[in-house]
Structures are given as structure tokens and as C-alpha cells.
Scaffold this motif. Sequence first.
Motif, short mmCIF file in Angstrom:
data_model
loop_
_atom_site.label_atom_id
_atom_site.label_comp_id
_atom_site.label_asym_id
_atom_site.label_seq_id
_atom_site.Cartn_x
_atom_site.Cartn_y
_atom_site.Cartn_z
N SER A 95 -11.21 -17.06 18.90
CA SER A 95 -12.52 -16.43 18.73
C SER A 95 -12.83 -16.29 17.24
N GLU A 96 -14.10 -16.11 16.93
CA GLU A 96 -14.49 -15.93 15.52
C GLU A 96 -13.79 -14.72 14.92
N ASP A 97 -13.64 -13.68 15.74
CA ASP A 97 -12.98 -12.48 15.26
C ASP A 97 -11.51 -12.76 14.92
N GLU A 98 -10.86 -13.54 15.75
CA GLU A 98 -9.45 -13.88 15.48
C GLU A 98 -9.32 -14.75 14.23
N VAL A 99 -10.23 -15.71 14.10
CA VAL A 99 -10.20 -16.59 12.91
C VAL A 99 -10.40 -15.75 11.65
N GLU A 100 -11.34 -14.83 11.73
CA GLU A 100 -11.61 -13.94 10.60
C GLU A 100 -10.36 -13.14 10.23
N LYS A 101 -9.68 -12.62 11.24
CA LYS A 101 -8.49 -11.79 10.97
C LYS A 101 -7.32 -12.63 10.47
N MET A 102 -7.19 -13.85 10.99
CA MET A 102 -6.15 -14.74 10.47
C MET A 102 -6.42 -15.06 9.01
N HIS A 103 -7.70 -15.33 8.71
CA HIS A 103 -8.05 -15.70 7.33
C HIS A 103 -7.84 -14.54 6.38
N ARG A 104 -8.22 -13.35 6.83
CA ARG A 104 -8.04 -12.17 6.00
C ARG A 104 -6.56 -11.98 5.66
N ALA A 105 -5.70 -12.11 6.68
CA ALA A 105 -4.25 -11.93 6.47
C ALA A 105 -3.73 -13.01 5.52
N TRP A 106 -4.18 -14.24 5.71
CA TRP A 106 -3.78 -15.34 4.83
C TRP A 106 -4.15 -15.04 3.38
N CYS A 107 -5.40 -14.62 3.16
CA CYS A 107 -5.87 -14.35 1.80
C CYS A 107 -5.07 -13.23 1.14
N LYS A 108 -4.76 -12.18 1.92
CA LYS A 108 -3.96 -11.09 1.35
C LYS A 108 -2.60 -11.60 0.91
N SER A 109 -1.98 -12.45 1.74
CA SER A 109 -0.67 -12.97 1.38
C SER A 109 -0.75 -13.83 0.12
N VAL A 110 -1.79 -14.63 0.00
CA VAL A 110 -1.93 -15.49 -1.19
C VAL A 110 -2.14 -14.64 -2.45
N HIS A 111 -2.94 -13.57 -2.33
CA HIS A 111 -3.11 -12.67 -3.48
C HIS A 111 -1.77 -12.07 -3.90
N LEU A 112 -0.99 -11.67 -2.90
CA LEU A 112 0.35 -11.13 -3.16
C LEU A 112 1.19 -12.17 -3.90
N GLN A 113 1.09 -13.40 -3.46
CA GLN A 113 1.92 -14.46 -4.05
C GLN A 113 1.48 -14.83 -5.46
N ILE A 114 0.17 -14.88 -5.72
CA ILE A 114 -0.22 -15.21 -7.10
C ILE A 114 0.16 -14.06 -8.04
N ALA A 115 0.15 -12.83 -7.53
CA ALA A 115 0.64 -11.72 -8.36
C ALA A 115 2.11 -11.99 -8.72
N LEU A 116 2.92 -12.39 -7.74
CA LEU A 116 4.33 -12.68 -8.01
C LEU A 116 4.49 -13.90 -8.93
N TRP A 117 3.69 -14.92 -8.70
CA TRP A 117 3.81 -16.14 -9.52
C TRP A 117 3.43 -15.91 -10.98
N SER A 118 2.63 -14.87 -11.24
CA SER A 118 2.22 -14.61 -12.62
C SER A 118 3.35 -13.99 -13.45
N GLU A 119 4.39 -13.52 -12.78
CA GLU A 119 5.44 -12.77 -13.49
C GLU A 119 6.06 -13.53 -14.67
N PRO A 120 6.61 -14.73 -14.47
CA PRO A 120 7.24 -15.40 -15.63
C PRO A 120 6.27 -15.72 -16.77
N TYR A 121 4.99 -15.92 -16.43
CA TYR A 121 4.00 -16.20 -17.48
C TYR A 121 3.75 -14.96 -18.35
N ALA A 122 3.88 -13.78 -17.74
CA ALA A 122 3.61 -12.54 -18.46
C ALA A 122 4.88 -11.96 -19.07
N ASP A 123 5.99 -12.67 -18.91
CA ASP A 123 7.30 -12.16 -19.30
C ASP A 123 7.78 -12.94 -20.52
#
Lengths: 213, 213
Positions: free
Chosen positions: B177-205
Motif C-alpha cells: 500500500s502507499e502507506d507501507e511504501v511511505e513507511k518503508m521509505h521513511r525508515a530507509w531515509c532515517k538509516s541512511v542519515h544515520l550512516q552518513i553521520a557515521l561515515w563523516s567521522e574520519p573526515y572530521a577526525d
Amino acid sequence: MNPKQALDSAASRKIAEEIPGYTYGTPEAAKSPVSPADLELLKKTVNFTEEDQKYLHMAGEVLADQTEEVVKRWRGVIAANPHLAQYSLGPEGKPDAHYSADSGLRFRQWILDTCFRRYDQDWLNYQHEIALRHTSVKKNQTDHVQSAAYIPLRYVIAFTAVINDAIKPFLSAKRHSEDEVEKMHRAWCKSVHLQIALWSEPYADSKFAPDEW
Amino acid sequence: MNPKQALDSAASRKIAEEIPGYTYGTPEAAKSPVSPADLELLKKTVNFTEEDQKYLHMAGEVLADQTEEVVKRWRGVIAANPHLAQYSLGPEGKPDAHYSADSGLRFRQWILDTCFRRYDQDWLNYQHEIALRHTSVKKNQTDHVQSAAYIPLRYVIAFTAVINDAIKPFLSAKRHSEDEVEKMHRAWCKSVHLQIALWSEPYADSKFAPDEW
């Protein structure tokens, strides 16, 4: 007004006559180390198109009278998380009403600037100013407050997930079609990705704010 | 299998028996400077909830047999942009089929790991490994290639806008359903934001990869 004049007029739209510390387009704003040519490549990297430009402007029209509520929603998440709330507290962990009010006005104005401003040298310069105000280089100076020395880069980046997620219902508030809301949100998210890329610059730059991850 | 066993089994799901350079959960992966306690705070910062966990798992089920197509779509954007494509080229700007194939398998596996892995110390360690492989500390070593010395942080961050935007149609491909797709996408985006925060660590170190913005 013709369409070009309408865009020019929207570009400098403000949420209040006076916004303390808002130095957009003035010599007091920092000078960005990023060139317009660099910016063009960043826009290509997030795949920011003319359609996105159009829908971002539409988003601005939708959000213009909701900025206070939007910022309240974002700040609600910050307030609920002591590890985030600490960065805006004054000495001894006390809230600072003046800091909160002035930075709140700038936070609201940032929504309009994201949607309406031309992404030119003035915009790049103010992005750099925003970035520096999160780091030890300039945090607390603008508002003459005593607060945490800097906001770690990881939280600046991670929190934009909340910025993007929580804005979506506000984009639906003016009876646009689902397709339009989707396109406004997509354009918004691309702009925010572009901006966190720019905000990461001083943290990754040994001349500015290394080791503030 | 009971639900716990099913999750355990999904957590280590792989797109191929052999994935060259994929050191997840082995001593060859870097050791993350980020603690599980730090990770908990980052999860709160992106507002990653149990519901997101559930929908991210659903996204994994939807994407599992589409990883090749998804990566092809992402790489299409890279290929269309010389300023991005240069980072995966070999000497004299020539494509390197072996580099492309091996990193492509790992890129596909990253989709499954994002959706199915438990975000624990092994996951943190491999995030750090991924981050270092974008910087001068480890780029090109895994695949024994001669290519650009590092990928600038600004492109790592900005390109995730394309990662997030281009994945959405794939989430709709299995009649949810559109609602499920929306929720899957939201969860995906949150995880990617989490990961780019982690990936920035060595650049800022300053001990790892400063001045590679």
C-alpha cells in the motif's frame, strides 16, 4: 509583477522585519570557501533540477505561514532528547529565553531561504556562516550567550532526518495533490542534503573546526 | 523458525556466496571509534523507532531480488556525472571492470545490510570500514586498484539524496500500500542519515582524513 519580478520579490521574503543576527547578504556574513562552480557540481550530485526549483518555491508558499509551527515541531524533538537539548542551554543547564527566541526566528527564516532564495554567492556565504555557527569558530558569538562550545557534526547531519521527516505533514496542509506534495518533499530533501554537505565543510577543514565530530 | 530465528537468519543474508573485500564481522574490518552508547544517541537523533525497524525489514524483503537493478540506477547517475564518475576510474581515466564488479557486489550487499543487520558493534565496525574506504586512509586498497585517492566528503553526503530518491520506486514494486511504501521509505531515509553521520567521522577526525571535504 512579471514572473521574474515575482521570484526576485519572493527571494528576499522575511518572517519578521527584524531578525537579530541574521546577516544574510551583508559583509558581516562569513565568506564561503565554496565557489559557484563547486555549487553547480553539488547541485548535480543531489540531482537538483529545474522542476525541483519550481516545487521548492511551491513548498515555500505552503510553508510561509506555518514556519512557527514547523520550528516548534522540530524543537519538540530536540527538547525531548537531553543529548540534543544541551547545545542550546545556558550556564548550569538553564534555558536561555533570549537565545531560544532569536535563534528560533533565524530557524524560521531558514525555511523561507531554503525555498525562495537564489542559490548564489550570498546564499553560499550564509551557508558557511550557518555552518560556522554550529562549530567552535562562531557558536554563541552571534547571540552573546554562554552555551556548549559546538554542536557535533554527527548530530547536525543526523538531525536533518527529523527536519525532512517532520516537514512532510506541513506540506500537505494546503490541499495540494499527493503528487505535488511528493514533489515538494523531494525538492526539499535534495536541498537539505545539499546544505548538510556544505555545513560539513568547516568540520572537515583543519583550518576551521577539526575534531568536533 | 520462530520470529527471532527468522530475524537472525535474515541478518546475515547475502547477495552472493563470495563477495570480494566484504569483511563484515571479521577481524579485518576496522574497529569503530563509535560506541554502542553513541549509536543509541544517534538513533534517537534521527528518531529511529521500533516501527522503523519493522518497516526497514519489510523494505529488505521488497528490495532483496532488486539489488542489481537498484545499484544500476544509482550508478547511472554517477556515470552521467564526470565529476562523480572519476572516483571509480583507473589510471588515465579508464574504467576498471574488476573494481566496478567487486565494489558493485558490495554496494548491493549494503542494501541488504542496511535493511536486515542488527545495528551492533559489528555493524558499527563495518560502517567505519566503509567510511575509511571513501577516504585516503583505505580507498583503493581493498580492490588493489589505482584510482582517485579519496572521494570528497561533500559528494558522499550529497549523493545520498540520489540514493534515497531513486530507491522509492523499487519499494513500490511489490504491491504494498502507499502507506507501507511511505513507511518503508521513511525508515530507509532515517538509516541512511544515520550512516552518513557515521561515515563523516574520519573526515572530521584529524587522526584520519582531514582536508578531504
